[in-house]
Structure formats: C-alpha cells, structure tokens
Design an enzyme around this catalytic site. Structure first.
Site, PDB file in Angstrom:
ATOM      1  N   LYS A   1     -63.867  44.817  28.672  1.00 60.94           N
ATOM      2  CA  LYS A   1     -64.279  45.044  27.277  1.00 60.94           C
ATOM      3  C   LYS A   1     -63.141  45.402  26.315  1.00 60.94           C
ATOM      4  O   LYS A   1     -62.411  44.525  25.899  1.00 60.94           O
ATOM      5  CB  LYS A   1     -65.410  46.077  27.259  1.00 60.94           C
ATOM      6  CG  LYS A   1     -66.645  45.563  28.045  1.00 60.94           C
ATOM      7  CD  LYS A   1     -67.916  46.268  27.687  1.00 60.94           C
ATOM      8  CE  LYS A   1     -69.076  45.967  28.612  1.00 60.94           C
ATOM      9  NZ  LYS A   1     -70.006  44.971  28.152  1.00 60.94           N
TER      10      LYS A   1
ATOM     11  N   TYR B   1     -74.464  50.434  36.074  1.00 60.71           N
ATOM     12  CA  TYR B   1     -74.325  48.965  36.107  1.00 60.71           C
ATOM     13  C   TYR B   1     -72.880  48.589  36.414  1.00 60.71           C
ATOM     14  O   TYR B   1     -71.956  49.123  35.792  1.00 60.71           O
ATOM     15  CB  TYR B   1     -74.728  48.390  34.750  1.00 60.71           C
ATOM     16  CG  TYR B   1     -74.609  46.883  34.653  1.00 60.71           C
ATOM     17  CD1 TYR B   1     -75.465  46.057  35.356  1.00 60.71           C
ATOM     18  CD2 TYR B   1     -73.638  46.298  33.843  1.00 60.71           C
ATOM     19  CE1 TYR B   1     -75.358  44.670  35.260  1.00 60.71           C
ATOM     20  CE2 TYR B   1     -73.528  44.910  33.738  1.00 60.71           C
ATOM     21  CZ  TYR B   1     -74.399  44.100  34.451  1.00 60.71           C
ATOM     22  OH  TYR B   1     -74.291  42.729  34.354  1.00 60.71           O
TER      23      TYR B   1
ATOM     24  N   ASP C   1     -65.716  53.098  37.133  1.00 62.34           N
ATOM     25  CA  ASP C   1     -65.951  51.880  36.369  1.00 62.34           C
ATOM     26  C   ASP C   1     -65.881  52.227  34.880  1.00 62.34           C
ATOM     27  O   ASP C   1     -66.845  52.725  34.303  1.00 62.34           O
ATOM     28  CB  ASP C   1     -67.319  51.303  36.757  1.00 62.34           C
ATOM     29  CG  ASP C   1     -67.596  49.976  36.062  1.00 62.34           C
ATOM     30  OD1 ASP C   1     -66.903  49.670  35.064  1.00 62.34           O
ATOM     31  OD2 ASP C   1     -68.513  49.265  36.510  1.00 62.34           O
TER      32      ASP C   1
HETATM   33  C1  LIG Z   1     -69.896  49.752  33.405  1.00 65.93           C
HETATM   34  C2  LIG Z   1     -69.855  48.268  33.516  1.00 65.93           C
HETATM   35  N1  LIG Z   1     -69.284  47.701  34.578  1.00 65.93           N
HETATM   36  C3  LIG Z   1     -69.183  46.366  34.720  1.00 65.93           C
HETATM   37  C4  LIG Z   1     -69.667  45.528  33.760  1.00 65.93           C
HETATM   38  C5  LIG Z   1     -69.552  44.042  33.948  1.00 65.93           C
HETATM   39  O1  LIG Z   1     -68.582  43.549  33.084  1.00 65.93           O
HETATM   40  P1  LIG Z   1     -68.626  41.986  32.641  1.00 65.93           P
HETATM   41  O2  LIG Z   1     -69.850  41.825  31.816  1.00 65.93           O
HETATM   42  O3  LIG Z   1     -67.344  41.795  31.898  1.00 65.93           O
HETATM   43  O4  LIG Z   1     -68.666  41.196  33.901  1.00 65.93           O
HETATM   44  C6  LIG Z   1     -70.264  46.063  32.621  1.00 65.93           C
HETATM   45  C7  LIG Z   1     -70.803  45.179  31.577  1.00 65.93           C
HETATM   46  O5  LIG Z   1     -71.492  45.581  30.678  1.00 65.93           O
HETATM   47  C8  LIG Z   1     -70.364  47.467  32.493  1.00 65.93           C
HETATM   48  O6  LIG Z   1     -70.949  48.031  31.432  1.00 65.93           O
END
Ligand SMILES: Cc1ncc(COP(=O)(O)O)c(C=O)c1O
Length: 426
Positions: free
Chosen positions: A268, A142, A240
């Site tokens: 986060k 994700y 990521d």
């Molecule tokens: C691995 C990963 N990348 C990107 C995101 C997106 O981040 P945001 O919710 O701050 O837009 C998330 C959100 O859970 C994530 O777990």
C-alpha cells in the site's frame, strides 16, 4: 446526486468483466460499483461528474494523494529508461535502502507486487527457518486472499464457537482445507502461549492494529508479550504492516508502538498506488531467501517504473512533510467528527491515528474481532451512503484514510457533509 452514467457503464462492462469489478471486495457497495473518470489530489470524479472527497485512498496506498508531482515525475522519467528488465536496476537497491533506514527491523528486503504475495513468502521462509509447520493467525485479521490465510477474517461467531479456541472458518467457496493453521482471538497472550508451548509453531502473524474488521488497538503490553513469547518458543514474529506501514508513521506502526518483529510485510503506502509490496526482516532469516534455499519469485518484482515511484514516495515520507501535514488535517478531522457525533447524541468511538482511523457507532472499547463486530454496522452503512450522496466517499467498514493531499478546505467540507448526513439519517 445522480449515478446514472456510472451505473450504465458498470452494467455494460459486466458483459466483459465478471461482475463488472476486478476485486470481490468492490462488489456490494451502495448504490452500485461506481465508475471513475479521474482522480486528483484528495478527490475522485466519477462518470457522472460527481466530485468526491476521497477517504478510500485506493484502499490505503495513496498516502500522498492522487497526484503527487514527485512520484508522477519519477515514474514518467523512468518510463523513458526501462519498464521491466528481468534483472536489477539501481532503483531497487535505493528503495530497499530507504526502507531499512525508515524501519530499523527491516534489515534485508525483498519486493513483490502485492501484499498477499509477500505474506506467502514470509510464511514460507518462517517455516524453513524454524523447521516447524504451524502458523497462528487471529480472528478478524486479513493477510490477503490466498487459501492458507483467508481463514476467520469475518467469521460468524456462532459458527466459530469457543472464543478462546475458535474453529477456523473459510472465507470463500472453493478454498483448500486449512493446513497447519491455528486461529486465535487477538489481544490475549495466554492463548498464544498455550499454542506456542506445544513446540510446533513456525510463525505468529498479525496486524499490529486491527484495521480490517473494525479499529482495535493492541492492549498495553500485548505486543511486547507476544514478542517475548515468540522468542522464547522459537517462532517467527511476522507483523503485517500492509495498512499501517509508512502510514501510521514514516516507520509504520512498529515505530509508534515500539515493536521489533522478525519479519514485516509492507504494501500500500510504500509506493503510493504502484503495485509494490515487500517483506523485510532479520538478516539470518532473509538470508534463506537470498541464497535461494527458500524460493521467492515474481515476474514483476522490482519493476523499474514501480521502483522509481517507490523511491520518490519513500524520500518524501522520509522528509516527514507528508506526515506533518496529515497530523494537522487528520487530527482536525478526528476532532471535528467527535464534536459533531456528540452534538447528534451518538454513542461512538474513533480509534487510530490521523492518517488512518476507524469510526464505529453504538459501541466503545472492543478488544478483539468478536467484540468489535457488535458495533452498529447497519447504521454506519447508512451513514456512509448519506455521505457519498454529499460528495464524501468513505469505506463502509469504518476505516478512514487521510492523505497529505487533503486540505483544510476538504476537512471543513467533509465535516459539513457529516453534519447534514446525520441530520438526514434521523
Ligand atoms: C493487513 C493486510 N495484509 C495484506 C493485504 C493484502 O495486500 P494486497 O491486497 O496488496 O495483496 C491487505 C490488503 O488489504 C491488508 O490489509
């Protein structure tokens, strides 16, 4: 346990907020979306006065818990100085400097307000840097909710077809057609080389540990091989670390796994609940953003109060004290869970680190999304709901987030609740 006031508030609120929630990921939780009055340390209190030991941690950000004095003091003090200046403050330089100290691959930084936005900036700069267009992402990973990446996050394997060359499947109604996207199974370097060899791939983006759809660690040598292949074929390697960054360790998963990506996405745990994300990476790539040849914007980027919180959070993480505390409590929790699950004759697996791990039932050793999805998720949902009713709030998908505010007593109480929840399930 009674949820009546939460239910009434959520139902009344649904007259004004679509679905009564402000993120689609907050729907579908049992017994219904809860409404909270406050949070403290590692606890949440809902409108009915139910006090939960919290392992959602705001979906990961609250690495220091819900009421870290240093962060609250820094943000409160900054509120008296400035909120948003549409210019620079020393705080954003200090926050960025701390990131580069903690994460050596992060040579230059840019801030955003959400992980999803920072991912977009990373993909854009990767295309500009390489002069290529295609992006490789992986089934089950994700990277935010935007049209170009919300593909094959939780696909139906039957519809996705060939496991080695999956058909990309959209994550929502209304989604733009996929453009220049290649979806592959994770933990398989051969399929990556097959695509990279075609010469038109700008970037490979992945979670370093698959935590969004079951916990799967990279196979030995896999990440190193992807590093080697992306260098060989001139693609930008984007890691990521929105979940793992500053959480798996003060230097993220890349420090623990010995990985040097070209660009890292953070969010986060970076700011303990304030809306801060970042992309950070190699000077020669980030320079394109620095020169504004690649546009990166955002009204709220480096908002002063959030930056004060970021600096305070990172300083605490740099002291290593939060991670030392989590190493103790998180390990005790993982060990305690293993003991209780064994006592209850469960087939199970716990994968990850003291600060973030995944629990699954009736499956061991999956290596990618499709194999991870064969775990007994229905049983886990029931387990999560039994636990909720005993004052422990865990994510129904299997992820547990441990914060530095979880106490030995919280862990002991959690384990007692786990034991009685499993007895009730039988
Ligand atoms: C691995 C990963 N990348 C990107 C995101 C997106 O981040 P945001 O919710 O701050 O837009 C998330 C959100 O859970 C994530 O777990």
């Amino acid at each position: 346990m009674n949820f009546d006031k939460s239910k009434a508030a959520w139902e009344a609120g649904s007259a004004y907020v679509a679905g009564g929630v402000n993120s689609g990921y907050r729907t579908g939780l049992r017994p219904h979306p809860l409404v909270f009055q406050r949070a403290y340390e590692a606890h949440l209190v809902d409108l009915d006065g139910n006090d939960y030991i919290d392992y959602f941690a705001g979906m990961g950000p609250m690495i220091l818990g819900h009421s870290p004095k240093e962060v609250i003091d820094a943000a409160s003090a900054q509120l008296q100085q400035s909120i948003l200046v549409a210019g620079q403050t020393p705080l954003e330089y200090e926050a960025a400097r701390l990131i580069t100290e903690l994460v050596p691959a992060a040579e230059l930084v840019r801030f955003n307000s959400s992980g999803a936005e920072a991912v977009q900036a990373a993909l854009r700069v990767a295309r500009a840097f390489t002069g290529k267009k295609k992006v490789i992402k992986f089934e089950g990973h994700y990277h935010g909710w935007f049209d170009n990446v919300l593909w094959s996050v939780t696909p139906d394997p039957a519809a996705a077809g060939d496991p080695l060359a999956p058909t990309p499947l959209p994550g929502t109604l209304g989604q733009e057609d996929e453009v220049n996207l290649i979806v592959l199974p994770w933990n398989n370097a051969e399929v990556i080389e097959r695509e990279l060899a075609k010469g038109d791939v700008a970037a490979v983006i992945m979670e370093p540990i698959m935590f969004n759809t079951g916990g799967v660690l990279p196979l030995p040598g896999y990440l190193e091989k992807v590093r080697e292949l992306t260098t060989k074929y001139g693609a930008v390697y984007i890691i990521d670390e929105v979940i793992t960054g500053f959480r798996v360790s003060s230097g993220g998963a890349q420090k623990v796994l010995g990985l040097t990506p070209d660009i890292t996405i953070f969010g986060k745990a970076l700011a303990n609940g304030f809306a801060v994300a970042a992309l950070a990476g190699k000077k020669e790539i980030m320079a394109l953003i620095g020169d504004a040849k690649v546009m990166h914007g955002g009204t709220y980027n480096s908002q002063s109060v959030s930056m004060a919180a970021t600096v305070a959070t990172l300083k605490l993480l740099q002291s290593e004290k939060p991670h030392q505390a989590i190493a103790k409590t998180g390990t005790a929790l993982m060990n305690g869970l293993r003991e209780i699950f064994t006592k209850h004759n469960l087939v199970f697996e716990i994968v990850g680190y003291p600060s973030v791990f995944n629990v699954r039932f009736d499956l061991q050793g999956p290596t990618d999304y499709r194999s991870a999805m064969t775990a007994n998720r229905a049983k886990y949902l029931d387990f999560a709901f039994e636990l909720l009713q005993r004052g422990v709030r865990i994510l129904p998908r299997g992820t547990w987030f441990v914060s530095a505010a979880h106490t030995d007593e919280d862990i002991a109480k959690t384990l007692i609740a786990v034991n009685t929840a499993l007895s009730a399930l039988k």
